[in-house]
Design a protein around this motif. Sequence first.
Motif, PDB file in Angstrom:
ATOM      1  N   ALA A  88       0.808  -1.293  -0.057  1.00  0.00           N
ATOM      2  CA  ALA A  88      -0.039   0.088   0.132  1.00  0.00           C
ATOM      3  C   ALA A  88       0.731   1.284  -0.027  1.00  0.00           C
ATOM      4  CB  ALA A  88      -0.727   0.009   1.034  1.00  0.00           C
ATOM      5  N   PHE A  89       2.146   1.155   0.696  1.00  0.00           N
ATOM      6  CA  PHE A  89       2.937   2.410   0.562  1.00  0.00           C
ATOM      7  C   PHE A  89       3.269   2.700  -0.826  1.00  0.00           C
ATOM      8  CE2 PHE A  89       7.369   3.997   0.805  1.00  0.00           C
ATOM      9  CZ  PHE A  89       7.006   5.095   1.483  1.00  0.00           C
ATOM     10  N   PHE A  90       3.574   1.775  -1.719  1.00  0.00           N
ATOM     11  CA  PHE A  90       3.953   2.058  -3.074  1.00  0.00           C
ATOM     12  C   PHE A  90       2.484   2.186  -3.612  1.00  0.00           C
ATOM     13  CE2 PHE A  90       7.518  -0.486  -1.184  1.00  0.00           C
ATOM     14  CZ  PHE A  90       8.521   0.523  -1.474  1.00  0.00           C
ATOM     15  N   GLU A  91       1.638   1.948  -3.499  1.00  0.00           N
ATOM     16  CA  GLU A  91       0.244   1.907  -4.186  1.00  0.00           C
ATOM     17  C   GLU A  91      -0.105   3.663  -3.846  1.00  0.00           C
ATOM     18  OE1 GLU A  91      -1.836  -2.303  -4.249  1.00  0.00           O
ATOM     19  OE2 GLU A  91      -1.979  -0.990  -2.382  1.00  0.00           O
ATOM     20  N   MET A  92       0.065   3.977  -2.859  1.00  0.00           N
ATOM     21  CA  MET A  92      -0.050   5.359  -2.521  1.00  0.00           C
ATOM     22  C   MET A  92       0.780   6.237  -3.584  1.00  0.00           C
ATOM     23  SD  MET A  92       1.054   7.429   0.709  1.00  0.00           S
ATOM     24  CE  MET A  92       2.769   7.456   0.286  1.00  0.00           C
ATOM     25  N   ALA A  93       1.669   6.351  -3.643  1.00  0.00           N
ATOM     26  CA  ALA A  93       2.889   6.768  -4.607  1.00  0.00           C
ATOM     27  C   ALA A  93       2.427   6.675  -6.151  1.00  0.00           C
ATOM     28  CB  ALA A  93       4.299   6.442  -4.308  1.00  0.00           C
ATOM     29  N   MET A  94       2.074   5.411  -6.368  1.00  0.00           N
ATOM     30  CA  MET A  94       1.610   5.146  -7.512  1.00  0.00           C
ATOM     31  C   MET A  94       0.335   5.976  -8.144  1.00  0.00           C
ATOM     32  SD  MET A  94       1.718   0.869  -7.868  1.00  0.00           S
ATOM     33  CE  MET A  94       0.534   0.833  -8.858  1.00  0.00           C
ATOM     34  N   SER A  95      -0.687   6.129  -7.329  1.00  0.00           N
ATOM     35  CA  SER A  95      -1.911   6.798  -7.304  1.00  0.00           C
ATOM     36  C   SER A  95      -1.449   8.479  -7.514  1.00  0.00           C
ATOM     37  CB  SER A  95      -2.864   6.541  -6.467  1.00  0.00           C
ATOM     38  OG  SER A  95      -2.243   7.138  -4.957  1.00  0.00           O
ATOM     39  N   TRP A  96      -0.395   8.710  -6.726  1.00  0.00           N
ATOM     40  CA  TRP A  96      -0.104  10.170  -6.924  1.00  0.00           C
ATOM     41  C   TRP A  96       0.544  10.755  -8.143  1.00  0.00           C
ATOM     42  CZ3 TRP A  96       2.204  11.162  -1.286  1.00  0.00           C
ATOM     43  CH2 TRP A  96       1.166  11.011  -0.424  1.00  0.00           C
ATOM     44  N   TRP A  97       1.655   9.776  -8.935  1.00  0.00           N
ATOM     45  CA  TRP A  97       2.616   9.942  -9.669  1.00  0.00           C
ATOM     46  C   TRP A  97       2.572   9.413 -11.040  1.00  0.00           C
ATOM     47  CZ3 TRP A  97       5.853   9.787  -4.745  1.00  0.00           C
ATOM     48  CH2 TRP A  97       5.842  10.911  -4.092  1.00  0.00           C
ATOM     49  N   TRP A  98       1.905   8.161 -10.931  1.00  0.00           N
ATOM     50  CA  TRP A  98       1.870   7.508 -12.226  1.00  0.00           C
ATOM     51  C   TRP A  98       1.161   8.097 -13.149  1.00  0.00           C
ATOM     52  CZ3 TRP A  98       1.135   1.496 -12.440  1.00  0.00           C
ATOM     53  CH2 TRP A  98       2.283   0.753 -12.146  1.00  0.00           C
ATOM     54  N   PRO A  99       1.517   8.330 -14.582  1.00  0.00           N
ATOM     55  CA  PRO A  99       0.602   8.912 -15.650  1.00  0.00           C
ATOM     56  C   PRO A  99      -0.812   8.251 -15.721  1.00  0.00           C
ATOM     57  CG  PRO A  99       2.865   8.225 -16.503  1.00  0.00           C
ATOM     58  CD  PRO A  99       2.830   7.777 -15.129  1.00  0.00           C
ATOM     59  N   LYS A 100      -1.756   8.957 -16.006  1.00  0.00           N
ATOM     60  CA  LYS A 100      -3.191   8.328 -15.804  1.00  0.00           C
ATOM     61  C   LYS A 100      -3.399   7.420 -16.517  1.00  0.00           C
ATOM     62  CE  LYS A 100      -4.884  13.098 -14.349  1.00  0.00           C
ATOM     63  NZ  LYS A 100      -5.799  14.208 -14.751  1.00  0.00           N
ATOM     64  N   PRO A 101      -3.005   7.018 -17.865  1.00  0.00           N
ATOM     65  CA  PRO A 101      -3.081   6.137 -18.615  1.00  0.00           C
ATOM     66  C   PRO A 101      -2.606   4.947 -18.050  1.00  0.00           C
ATOM     67  CG  PRO A 101      -2.627   7.869 -19.920  1.00  0.00           C
ATOM     68  CD  PRO A 101      -2.316   8.297 -18.767  1.00  0.00           C
ATOM     69  N   ARG A 102      -1.280   4.844 -17.426  1.00  0.00           N
ATOM     70  CA  ARG A 102      -0.708   3.823 -16.988  1.00  0.00           C
ATOM     71  C   ARG A 102      -1.711   3.274 -15.693  1.00  0.00           C
ATOM     72  NH1 ARG A 102       5.401   3.488 -14.193  1.00  0.00           N
ATOM     73  NH2 ARG A 102       5.447   1.294 -13.953  1.00  0.00           N
ATOM     74  N   LEU A 103      -1.507   4.135 -15.020  1.00  0.00           N
ATOM     75  CA  LEU A 103      -2.500   3.850 -13.785  1.00  0.00           C
ATOM     76  C   LEU A 103      -4.071   2.916 -14.169  1.00  0.00           C
ATOM     77  CD1 LEU A 103      -2.079   3.769 -10.605  1.00  0.00           C
ATOM     78  CD2 LEU A 103      -3.762   6.090 -10.856  1.00  0.00           C
ATOM     79  N   ALA A 104      -4.706   3.861 -15.343  1.00  0.00           N
ATOM     80  CA  ALA A 104      -6.121   3.247 -15.744  1.00  0.00           C
ATOM     81  C   ALA A 104      -6.041   1.851 -16.153  1.00  0.00           C
ATOM     82  CB  ALA A 104      -6.633   4.219 -16.540  1.00  0.00           C
ATOM     83  N   ARG A 105      -4.907   1.370 -16.523  1.00  0.00           N
ATOM     84  CA  ARG A 105      -4.758  -0.164 -17.085  1.00  0.00           C
ATOM     85  C   ARG A 105      -4.797  -1.147 -16.055  1.00  0.00           C
ATOM     86  NH1 ARG A 105      -0.914   2.187 -20.510  1.00  0.00           N
ATOM     87  NH2 ARG A 105       1.041   1.545 -19.132  1.00  0.00           N
ATOM     88  N   LEU A 106      -4.936  -0.722 -14.734  1.00  0.00           N
ATOM     89  CA  LEU A 106      -5.024  -1.660 -13.554  1.00  0.00           C
ATOM     90  C   LEU A 106      -6.422  -1.815 -12.990  1.00  0.00           C
ATOM     91  CD1 LEU A 106      -1.918  -0.410 -11.545  1.00  0.00           C
ATOM     92  CD2 LEU A 106      -2.030  -2.384 -13.048  1.00  0.00           C
ATOM     93  N   ALA A 107      -7.357  -0.957 -13.488  1.00  0.00           N
ATOM     94  CA  ALA A 107      -8.658  -0.814 -13.132  1.00  0.00           C
ATOM     95  C   ALA A 107      -9.706  -1.983 -13.779  1.00  0.00           C
ATOM     96  CB  ALA A 107      -9.170   0.442 -13.250  1.00  0.00           C
ATOM     97  N   ALA A 139      -9.632   4.520  -4.623  1.00  0.00           N
ATOM     98  CA  ALA A 139     -10.118   5.773  -4.755  1.00  0.00           C
ATOM     99  C   ALA A 139      -9.818   6.500  -6.106  1.00  0.00           C
ATOM    100  CB  ALA A 139      -9.938   6.481  -3.720  1.00  0.00           C
ATOM    101  N   ALA A 140      -8.439   6.431  -6.412  1.00  0.00           N
ATOM    102  CA  ALA A 140      -7.908   7.044  -7.444  1.00  0.00           C
ATOM    103  C   ALA A 140      -8.276   6.405  -9.033  1.00  0.00           C
ATOM    104  CB  ALA A 140      -6.227   6.783  -7.455  1.00  0.00           C
ATOM    105  N   LEU A 141      -8.251   4.985  -8.891  1.00  0.00           N
ATOM    106  CA  LEU A 141      -8.895   4.278 -10.086  1.00  0.00           C
ATOM    107  C   LEU A 141     -10.313   4.699 -10.086  1.00  0.00           C
ATOM    108  CD1 LEU A 141      -7.122   1.067  -9.522  1.00  0.00           C
ATOM    109  CD2 LEU A 141      -6.518   2.634 -11.116  1.00  0.00           C
ATOM    110  N   LEU A 142     -11.058   4.685  -9.252  1.00  0.00           N
ATOM    111  CA  LEU A 142     -12.773   5.104  -9.615  1.00  0.00           C
ATOM    112  C   LEU A 142     -12.913   6.432  -9.908  1.00  0.00           C
ATOM    113  CD1 LEU A 142     -15.396   3.945  -9.228  1.00  0.00           C
ATOM    114  CD2 LEU A 142     -15.494   4.512  -6.895  1.00  0.00           C
ATOM    115  N   GLY A 143     -11.767   7.306  -9.210  1.00  0.00           N
ATOM    116  CA  GLY A 143     -11.979   8.696  -9.507  1.00  0.00           C
ATOM    117  C   GLY A 143     -11.650   8.928 -10.905  1.00  0.00           C
ATOM    118  N   GLN A 144     -11.095   8.158 -11.688  1.00  0.00           N
ATOM    119  CA  GLN A 144     -10.762   8.344 -12.997  1.00  0.00           C
ATOM    120  C   GLN A 144     -12.023   8.172 -13.853  1.00  0.00           C
ATOM    121  OE1 GLN A 144      -7.421   6.127 -14.271  1.00  0.00           O
ATOM    122  NE2 GLN A 144      -5.962   7.784 -13.534  1.00  0.00           N
ATOM    123  N   GLN A 145     -13.065   7.363 -13.074  1.00  0.00           N
ATOM    124  CA  GLN A 145     -14.212   7.038 -14.095  1.00  0.00           C
ATOM    125  C   GLN A 145     -15.518   7.806 -13.731  1.00  0.00           C
ATOM    126  OE1 GLN A 145     -14.542   2.845 -15.253  1.00  0.00           O
ATOM    127  NE2 GLN A 145     -12.566   2.439 -14.930  1.00  0.00           N
TER     128      GLN A 145
END
Length: 310
Positions: A88-107, A139-145
Amino acid sequence: MDRPRFRAAFLHPRYWPLWLGLGLLWLIVQLPYGCLLFLGRFLGAVMYRVSADRRTIAALNLKLCFPALSDAERDRLLRKNLASTGIAFFEMAMSWWWPKPRLARLAHVEGLEHLQQAQRDGQGVILMALHFTTLEIGAALLGQQHTIDGMYREHNNALFDFIQRRGRERHNLDSLAVERDDVRGMLKLLRAGRAIWYAPDQDYGIKQSVFVPLFGIQAATVTATSKFARLGKALVMPFTQERLADGSGYKLVIHPPMSNFPGESEEADCLRINQWVEVALRQCPEQYLWAHRRFKSRPPGEPKLYPKRG
């Protein structure tokens, strides 16, 4: 609440150690997702060794809630839980800083139509969530949609508060942060037909709670869910999330609205909530925040369940 703004004061030397740590974390999370999962599990193994207070609380909660498991089974579950906490520590940073398309692929989202229908109807929604270790990235993944507002508590460190809020709000610029104590503001948003993330699964003391069973143990359970639903004229939609074991991302499920809620009494509503919490946690126990002192408040005459903090 206004959008977070950068301030020149953040360049003061007292913030330099935090800048350094955040910069290092930013570099680490550029690694592939599989590497971050590995690093998170390693961090969890370290926590198992050195974080005695967290380990003790989580172990006691697992013993209280899963008494049928053997000591060895609970220890394996505890190790998995701390591994999930490390990830979860790294997931927090992923949700803050990963490019949105890269993150969205995990949803992998199910039930989005329930939120969309409520939006078309102009109906406010309490998105009733739980404190899973995947809370931040879910929350980040749902917030994108879909636009989701969130209850918010300001961090004591102004720079960290700025980074955290900016990272959370970047996924949907229409989302709003609501101060946790701003009940009037929350009700106003619900009556305006917005959806608000809210988690009623922690012990906030007995002042605004009633005691109802959770895993067979009397647990102080907040009555705010019923009050918000009634006064905000809002639907209550359970929301669950899970980190998938195959490494493909996260399963997010918006469940249908709870029927006849609020019900005949706040006690009955809180019991329904805790029964739903039990079902959700049994499906994914290793990814819940068991280090929280969920049974800290006790009914009159009952002894404390947790040891004093070391």
